[in-house]
Design a protein around this motif. Structure first.
Motif, short mmCIF file in Angstrom:
data_model
loop_
_atom_site.label_atom_id
_atom_site.label_comp_id
_atom_site.label_asym_id
_atom_site.label_seq_id
_atom_site.Cartn_x
_atom_site.Cartn_y
_atom_site.Cartn_z
N ASP A 179 10.62 12.61 -14.42
CA ASP A 179 10.71 11.64 -13.33
C ASP A 179 11.96 11.89 -12.49
N GLY A 180 13.05 12.24 -13.12
CA GLY A 180 14.28 12.54 -12.40
C GLY A 180 14.14 13.75 -11.50
N ILE A 181 13.42 14.75 -11.99
CA ILE A 181 13.19 15.95 -11.18
C ILE A 181 12.33 15.62 -9.97
N TYR A 182 11.29 14.81 -10.19
CA TYR A 182 10.43 14.40 -9.07
C TYR A 182 11.21 13.56 -8.06
N LEU A 183 12.06 12.70 -8.56
CA LEU A 183 12.87 11.87 -7.67
C LEU A 183 13.83 12.72 -6.85
N ILE A 191 15.27 15.32 -1.68
CA ILE A 191 15.60 16.52 -0.90
C ILE A 191 14.59 16.72 0.21
N ALA A 192 13.30 16.52 -0.08
CA ALA A 192 12.26 16.70 0.94
C ALA A 192 12.42 15.68 2.06
N LEU A 193 12.68 14.42 1.72
CA LEU A 193 12.84 13.39 2.76
C LEU A 193 14.12 13.61 3.56
N ALA A 194 15.17 14.07 2.93
CA ALA A 194 16.40 14.38 3.67
C ALA A 194 16.17 15.52 4.64
N ALA A 195 15.42 16.53 4.22
CA ALA A 195 15.10 17.65 5.10
C ALA A 195 14.24 17.19 6.28
N ILE A 196 13.26 16.35 6.00
CA ILE A 196 12.41 15.83 7.08
C ILE A 196 13.24 15.01 8.05
#
Length: 58
Positions: A3-7, A12-17
């Motif tokens: 779960d921590g890895i998914y979080l 990271i994906a949302l920060a990049a977006i």
């Protein structure tokens, strides 16, 4: 652990977006967000009016 890895991956994906959006939108980013929010509110209002009208007729 997983779960921590998914979080972390989603953060990271949302920060990049977010960075891509603000990089390309520039100063008009607030106008874009405001316009999208206004369109969403109007669309929801239309949907709710239709729902209310159909529930009154029954």
């Amino acid at each position: 652990m997983r779960d921590g890895i998914y979080l972390m991956a989603s953060a990271i994906a949302l920060a990049a977006i977010g960075w891509v959006f603000w990089h390309f939108a520039g100063e008009s980013g607030f106008e874009i967000i405001s316009t999208v929010a206004l369109v969403a509110v109007v669309a929801d209002n239309i949907r709710l009016r239709r729902l209310l009208r159909s529930s009154r007729s029954n």
